[in-house]
Scaffold this active site. Structure first.
Site, PDB file in Angstrom:
ATOM      1  N   ASP A 319       0.783  -1.259   0.000  1.00 17.58           N
ATOM      2  CA  ASP A 319       0.000   0.000   0.000  1.00 17.58           C
ATOM      3  C   ASP A 319       0.802   1.291   0.000  1.00 17.58           C
ATOM      4  OD1 ASP A 319      -2.123  -1.626   0.270  1.00 17.58           O
ATOM      5  OD2 ASP A 319      -2.904  -0.743   2.100  1.00 17.58           O
ATOM      6  N   ASP A 543      -7.163  -6.318  10.428  1.00 17.78           N
ATOM      7  CA  ASP A 543      -6.764  -5.174   9.586  1.00 17.78           C
ATOM      8  C   ASP A 543      -6.716  -3.878  10.388  1.00 17.78           C
ATOM      9  OD1 ASP A 543      -6.680  -6.493   7.052  1.00 17.78           O
ATOM     10  OD2 ASP A 543      -8.865  -6.501   7.031  1.00 17.78           O
TER      11      ASP A 543
HETATM   12  C1  BGC Z   1      -0.339  -4.639  10.331  1.00 18.13           C
HETATM   13  C2  BGC Z   1       0.941  -5.339  10.637  1.00 18.13           C
HETATM   14  C3  BGC Z   1       0.729  -6.837  10.515  1.00 18.13           C
HETATM   15  C4  BGC Z   1       0.123  -7.183   9.186  1.00 18.13           C
HETATM   16  C5  BGC Z   1      -0.170  -8.652   9.034  1.00 18.13           C
HETATM   17  C6  BGC Z   1      -0.906  -5.075   9.025  1.00 18.13           C
HETATM   18  O1  BGC Z   1      -2.156  -4.525   8.847  1.00 18.13           O
HETATM   19  O2  BGC Z   1      -0.139  -3.265  10.365  1.00 18.13           O
HETATM   20  O3  BGC Z   1       1.375  -5.029  11.925  1.00 18.13           O
HETATM   21  O4  BGC Z   1       1.945  -7.491  10.687  1.00 18.13           O
HETATM   22  O5  BGC Z   1      -1.059  -6.468   8.979  1.00 18.13           O
HETATM   23  O6  BGC Z   1      -1.216  -9.060   9.820  1.00 18.13           O
END
Ligand code: BGC
Length: 604
Positions: A319, A543
């Site tokens: 992103d 998320d």
């Molecule tokens: C988070 C990370 C996480 C990743 C996988 C992201 O949205 O910010 O901290 O490791 O998702 O779950």
């Protein structure tokens, strides 16, 4: 990690038409000096038009002496033509005169080198092309001297010829299943996923196994997210991502006899600039720390000869770069943080640095994040994003050779294939592109988008053998709500809404989606041009939190994760569709894991 889309299609055209022209500033006139007499250039200017708007792509080729900075000037033939948002250069317009000045990372152009820049613009009536261009004040004439000095005999050396274009023609994607090969150590294979077993992250597996029914899926490979500096060595806090460090995972991969292991490089300065749920530990000016304290130590470990037998896949910065195209000022989704990291080059130079450093290792494979169809599937975002990715892949000393491919849909829920809605369908003479759900997008699912974007990337200058990854961890859309045939042909909306398997309220929704299921299981070379279906977002990891939860990771509260939020312009002012009671991003979210298993497609 939060996927934002931008206003699109109809609504975008309206928004652009209402926007005012860019900052004023005249054409810079540079006095012609002896040194500048050696400036010469050719320009390729193309547009992709839609009613009222267009994307302009300009390739500048330097046919004179090397330059360390440049400005391009041209004049629009019509007073209706306006530059509204540009990339890969600083754009300004005064009256019909347009100037584009280099960014810090693309100012140097060797003799014969070229660079591509672009902009989105507005027009009415017609959209004619400018007929003349200047580079550093000299009119570009393709290398032909304009005024040969009088009484000079014809030159004996042939005039400079235009070097062959750098952009290779689009090629047919490689066959889906070439025989697995064992190249000599240090030689990169074409598709690192092919013919070998993936690493199963024991920390994710333990969480999945602890869920009722979780053992049905817990042996699938998922990626290891390096979402902060502390994750490199390993942490004592296992609330988010677990406590094993990079070496622990690599050692474990050797012990498992795995052939490939996947890491996510995710710690850019000013991370997640258009959202809040995955803001990180580094501020927008922390590029030096990103390089020295994050990328360098990861590279040092991955380069350890002990791990030379593993194919190490790095997924680069989810992103990030698409935000520079769609979420900067002048656009409905623009944020101050995206403006900052665009202006200071943090994303472009950070990604370039990561690619260069990690790509130098013989058994490392880099895939850059390329958003998803519901973000960049509109004409106004598609080409500009390819150019932005190219700019990053060639920044900070990197070249396209450091890029094995791209990944789509990691932070999203877009369906892999829509069996009952094709983008070419029409209902009662109206194209389905006009439906509210598709909203003039050119794609309706990730597979068609990924294959088309791959071609675009090759045209833009990436290697012809790049491969795409599609994250299928959460795009299954099975369960009882899955349609079994096309929708009613009453209108484009009944047809699309009745037949689409993606059951989200709006395609701009991205957080902990209710109704989503596990998608295709990880699989190598499933379709032409696709290196693998992968589970990079580990199913069951949130998320973003549905209410504000204080934490020390920099994570904010984004209302797109709040099920009571009624939305904003970017999701058509719709409900967020998020599950309630979610923890902060990255933390285990049992209810979501259960939802994903319940709605898995193929079913478990
Ligand atoms: C988070 C990370 C996480 C990743 C996988 C992201 O949205 O910010 O901290 O490791 O998702 O779950």
């Amino acid at each position: 990690m939060n996927l934002w889309r931008t206003l699109s299609g109809r609504r975008r055209a309206v928004a652009l038409a209402g926007a005012s022209a860019l900052v004023a500033g005249g054409l810079v006139t540079i006095p012609v000096t002896a040194a500048q007499a050696a400036t010469q250039c050719s320009i390729d200017y193309t547009t992709s038009d839609w009613p009222g708007g267009f994307t302009g792509t300009v390739t500048i080729r330097n046919l004179g002496d090397a330059v360390s900075s440049w400005n391009l000037g041209f004049t629009f033939p019509s007073s209706s033509q306006k530059v509204q948002q540009g990339w890969s250069a600083k754009w300004s317009q005064s009256g019909q005169n347009v100037t584009a000045t280099n960014e810090s990372y693309n100012g140097s152009l060797a003799s014969g080198a070229s660079t591509t820049i672009g902009f989105n613009g507005a027009w009415s009536g017609s959209n004619p092309k400018p007929t003349s261009f200047t580079l550093n004040g000299t009119v570009c004439n393709g290398g032909t001297p304009t005024t040969p000095p009088p009484s000079t005999p014809p030159p004996t050396t042939p005039p400079p010829t235009t070097p062959p274009p750098t952009t290779p023609p689009p090629t047919t994607p490689p066959p889906t299943t070439p025989p697995p090969t064992t190249p000599p150590p240090g030689t990169k294979v074409d598709n690192p996923y092919l013919g070998v077993k993936g690493y199963v992250n024991p920390e994710w597996k333990a969480k999945a196994d602890a869920e009722p029914g979780g053992s049905r899926v817990s042996s699938n490979p998922t990626a290891v997210w390096l979402d902060r500096i502390a994750a490199i060595k390993g942490t004592t806090d296992s609330s988010s991502n677990g406590s094993m460090g990079v070496r622990d995972h690599l050692d474990k991969a050797l012990a498992q006899g795995a052939g490939y292991i996947q890491f996510v490089i995710y710690n850019l300065p000013g991370r997640d600039c258009a959202a809040l749920a995955s803001n990180g530990e580094l501020g927008p000016d922390d590029l030096p720390r990103y390089k020295a304290e994050y990328i360098d130590p990861i590279a040092a470990i991955q380069a350890d000869p002990k791990y030379a037998s593993l194919r190490i896949v790095n997924i680069i910065e989810i992103d990030s770069l698409p935000n520079l195209v769609t979420n900067t000022s002048g656009q409905p989704g623009g944020t101050a943080m995206c403006d900052t990291v665009k202006a200071n080059g943090a994303y472009v130079n950070g990604v370039g640095y990561a690619l260069n450093k990690l790509g130098a290792i013989g058994n490392v494979y880099n895939y850059i994040d390329a958003a998803h169809h519901g973000w960049i599937g509109w004409d106004s975002n598609f080409g500009p994003t390819a150019n932005q990715l190219y700019a990053a892949a060639t920044a900070s000393g990197s070249t396209v050779k450091n890029v094995t491919g791209f990944i789509v849909n990691t932070a999203n829920y877009s369906a892999l294939k829509e069996p009952y809605v094709k983008i070419t369908d029409s209902v009662n003479g109206q194209t389905v592109r006009q439906s509210k759900w598709i909203d003039w997008n050119q794609y309706v699912d990730e597979l068609s988008f990924a294959q088309a974007f791959r071609n675009k990337l090759v045209q833009t200058g990436f290697e012809s053998n790049i491969g795409m990854l599609i994250d299928t961890s959460r795009n299954g859309w099975g369960g009882t709500a899955r349609p079994t045939g096309p929708g009613a042909t009453t209108s484009v909306d009944t047809y699309v809404n009745g037949g689409r398997i993606d059951r989200r309220i709006h395609a701009g929704n991205w957080c902990n989606q209710a109704g989503a299921g596990l998608g295709e299981r990880p699989k190598a070379a499933p379709e032409p041009g696709i290196d693998a279906y992968v589970w990079v977002k580990p199913p069951g990891e949130s998320d973003g939190s549905s209410t504000l939860i204080p934490n020390d990771e920099g994570k904010g509260f984004d209302r797109m994760c709040d099920p009571t939020y009624t939305g904003n312009a970017r999701n058509g002012n719709s409900l967020s569709g998020a599950l309630p009671n979610a923890p902060i991003s990255g933390a285990w979210f049992s209810a979501q894991f259960q939802e994903l298993m319940k709605n898995a497609y193929p079913a478990l």
